[in-house]
Structure formats: C-alpha cells, structure tokens
Design an enzyme around this catalytic site. Sequence first.
Site, short mmCIF file in Angstrom:
data_model
loop_
_atom_site.label_atom_id
_atom_site.label_comp_id
_atom_site.label_asym_id
_atom_site.label_seq_id
_atom_site.Cartn_x
_atom_site.Cartn_y
_atom_site.Cartn_z
N CYS A 51 0.97 -1.20 -0.06
CA CYS A 51 0.06 -0.02 0.17
C CYS A 51 0.92 1.43 0.00
O CYS A 51 1.96 1.27 0.56
CB CYS A 51 -0.74 0.06 1.23
SG CYS A 51 -1.89 -1.24 1.49
N GLY A 77 1.58 -0.15 -4.75
CA GLY A 77 0.43 -1.10 -5.06
C GLY A 77 -0.33 -0.84 -6.49
O GLY A 77 -0.63 0.40 -6.64
N ASN A 152 -1.50 1.93 5.37
CA ASN A 152 -0.31 1.35 4.98
C ASN A 152 0.00 0.39 5.98
O ASN A 152 0.73 0.95 7.18
CB ASN A 152 0.51 2.21 4.51
CG ASN A 152 1.97 1.45 4.03
OD1 ASN A 152 2.89 2.11 3.89
ND2 ASN A 152 1.84 0.23 3.42
N GLY A 153 0.35 -0.96 5.71
CA GLY A 153 0.62 -1.80 7.01
C GLY A 153 -0.15 -3.10 7.11
O GLY A 153 -1.03 -3.37 6.11
N TYR A 293 14.33 -2.23 -1.24
CA TYR A 293 13.49 -2.75 -2.68
C TYR A 293 12.32 -1.73 -3.00
O TYR A 293 11.81 -1.13 -3.83
CB TYR A 293 13.20 -4.17 -2.66
CG TYR A 293 12.19 -4.62 -3.81
CD1 TYR A 293 12.63 -4.39 -4.99
CD2 TYR A 293 10.80 -4.88 -3.49
CE1 TYR A 293 11.59 -4.73 -6.24
CE2 TYR A 293 9.96 -5.19 -4.41
CZ TYR A 293 10.47 -5.04 -5.89
OH TYR A 293 9.52 -5.42 -6.89
#
Length: 517
Positions: A51, A77, A152-153, A293
Amino acid sequence: MVQGPLFPPLTRRKKAPTPGMTDHMHPAASPSSDRDSTPWDLEDDNLHEECGVFGVIGLKSASASVALGLHALQHRGQEAVGITSFDGDEFFSRRGIGHVAQVFKNQDIFAELPGKMASGHVRYATTGGSGLRNIQPLFADLASGGFSIAHNGNISNAMTLKRDLVQKGSIFQSTSDTEVIIHLVATSRYPTLLDRFVDALRLVEGAYSLICMTPEGMIACRDPLGIRPLVIGRMGDGIVFASETVALDVIGAEFIREVDPGEMIQVSHNGKMISQRPFGEPSARPCIFEHVYFSRPDSVMGGQSVYEVRKAIGKELAKESLADADLVIPVPDSGVPAAIGYAQESGIPFELGIIRSHYVGRTFIQPGDGARHADVKRKHNANRALVEGKRIVLIDDSIVRGTTSLKIVQMMRDAGASEVHMRIASPPTEHSCFYGVDTPERNKLLAARMDLQAMTDFIQADSLAFVSIDGLYRAVGEQQRNNGCPQFCDACFSGDYPTRLTDLIEAGKGGGVKIPA
Ligand code: SF4
C-alpha cells in the site's frame, strides 16, 4: 452507540472486477477477484509492497493533488486505488480496480470529489484479498460524524480483534484488517473521537501508517515502531502526508520531516497542527526492506537517499563477495543502483545486459506455455551482443522463491554468457513478513528451504552470494546490527519480529520465529 454501516447491503457480481471498474460513495461490493498472476512474469517473484497513502488538507482541488501523489506511489500497489474528499459538509469517494491513471483518467472525476481535504490509497491485495469492498480509504458514519481511513501496513492481531468484535455485535462489511480500527473506534467508550482513536490503536499490534479524515480535519499516525514510512510536507497553506518523499516532489510540496514513530498529528481546517505521542517512545524499528527494494530510489528515507543506500549495498556486496568476472549486469530495474555500487567498488564494468521493455502491461492473454515464455522475452531480453562469451555478475535485490533467478540465469546462458555469478543486495529472505508486505508462506521461500549450495544449484548459477546483515546495516549508515535491539525491522531475514504476532500464534504457526513477549 450509533454505528453506521460502511457500505449498503452487498450486491454480488458474477464476474470478477476488471481494471478500470469503479464505485462511488457507499458502493455495492463485489466478490474478491484473484490476483492477476502471470507465472512467467519475472516481477512475480518479487516481494510486493502492499500500500501507499497520500493526504492533503488546505489545498484547492485536493483530490486532484491526491491523484498525482498516488501516481508517484503507484509502485507500492497496482491493484486498486481510492480517493475520498471532504468539502466542509459531506464526504465523497471514488474507488476502483486498476492503476491511478486508469481509475482517474479524466479530469471531470475530480469535480465529483470536491473540497480542500482529500486522502487516497493505492493497494496491492493485502490482508483480506482484493475486491471493491476492500479498496481504501474505508469510510464509516460514526456517532461523531464521518470517518475515513487509509492504511499502509498490516495489523498482526486483526483476526483476534475481529473475532471479539463480531461476538459483541459488530458487523463487518469488508475483509480488510483496516476495518478493525473503525469498529474499535466506534465501540470505544471514550468521549472524543481522538481519544477513541488512541484507545483503538492501543489494542492494535503490527504496522500502520494511517491517514484519517473527520469533519474536523486530518489525523496522520505512525505505529509506535515506525515500521511503515510516513512523511509530512507543506504546499502553500496546505499540509501533505505521504508514504514517500517522491510523492511530495511530484506535486511540488516541500518536505518538512518524517512523521515520528508513534506520533499522531492532527491538522485542522485552519491549518493548526497538534502533535502527540500517545504510545510512549519505544525504540523505532522501521522496515529495512524499504531501503532495499520497496521505496522509489528518488525518495529520501530516514534522512538518506534510497538510491545512495542501494549503491552502498552494492559496494558492501563487492567487498564481501567479489566475483572474478568481465561485466556487472543489473536485473532491471530494482537491481540497477546496487549494480552501479558493485561495479564502482570492484572496478568491473557496469553494462545493461538485460533490456526491459517498458511497453508491456501485466495483463496479457496467456494461451499456453509457449506463449508465456514469449511473454518473458517481451518484457526482459538478454543483450546478446554484449553478453556472449563473457563472465558476468548478475545483481538483483532479493531472492524470494528463486524462480526469477533461475530464469534470468538461464537467459544469460542462452545468450552465450560463459559464467554467471549471482549477487543479491539483501540477506537471504528466510521468513515471511506480517507487516504489510506480500510474502509467500515460509515453506515457499527458497532461503528457508535450502542452504547456499542448494540455492546455487537450484538457480543454476556458477556462484551465489548475499550481502550480510551487517553489510546491509553498514549501507544504511549503522556500524553493524545491534543484535540486542536491532535498529530496523529485518524480520524477513532474521526471524526477529519486533511485535507480537497474535494471529499467527493463535493459528499455531508461530514456531521458528522470535517474537517479543
Ligand atoms: Fe520489512 Fe521484512 Fe520487516 Fe516486513 S519483515 S517490515 S519486509 S523488514
């Protein structure tokens, strides 16, 4: 306690959602669709950040700025996107399956998302799977008024909390872990929305960077360990929150600082900001894989350029595992900065031995294995004239299942490389992530199944080496990993998880991982 429904009664669709399909405020839900998995897609074997979040308050055409910001976060995402806005009176929302440019493809859409406050979310299928009803921001009418949340998470005790809430009468409308927070806020006994929100988050474990909207303004919050990133910026009179600095750059906002781990920032419509740290100040454990990354290389994270950190990882890799070779070749695109660092440190020339087409989408008709193989070549092709007869060092960011590495090594051999040495810019990924990153189950991770020699044989390379965990820590500016209390979350390498994993333990799958009591 009044608890409004998140969505109206569900309307079942027979067909899975297609890219570009959208809903509006309080949408009819659709059943989950399977992820577009293309087995021969080289990118399918990477970990996926799940996300990205973005929010603005105090800006004209806030929703259009959010769309632009989300576009810059698209790498976090690619399955679905949503934007919710508030015009001082009402909330508006538009959400859809597909990329930002597909779902928000014409300007007229933003007239349907009016107001000077808006937030948005891009997602990969996270906990709960895909489907329109799981697309964020989620929204609910609470006793205190409208409440939207973009997350997000991943909440590592979501199933346990949900079970308790359902037993007490909560009715869930999505399968997203994020909805648990809404129900906890709705059922908290504290008098103010903010107190209820803090009360709810005290019960939650795991990783969360949140952007919430209420009629009073915006609330941005990061979990106590700061596992997932969140930054704050300014644009004119407006305040902006984003997962990464690159999204601030793209809309022309000025970076102010990172939201601190455990910090909760309220911004009201008149621009007043209040910061508090309701969870104390435990030692932060931000995700180290963001540097390896997930984040875009043009972002700045923890005060450091992600691009420079990736080059530094390549240099550490060259110091630790020098290969006797003619060329350093990156696996595009994520291996490029580390390959530059490896080449600079080793003195071996850097060359583009694999060329990636930027005009191939993920979705393509796959009539059979032969065509699938052709699809690989349409996306990535060896630069035969360069590679033929050469000893090459291939640099990639990580190995997940190993299938990508095997194909790339084979591609290099088919193009005539005389030796193929693989170097990986992260330690072996031996454990799954439970903090919002799509990782295969542990028994599918190559490094969890095999030792170094077996992995080398599996990918059919002449040699294979990973950067050490201390090498990675040196690249992000530390002297070494502090084994007693690591400076980052590195659980996918070490198995040393920074939070409890209640759902995992409850499911009887907690063996082999180190979890705080
Ligand atoms: Fe990041 Fe790995 Fe920790 Fe997940 S487990 S948050 S990917 S370091």
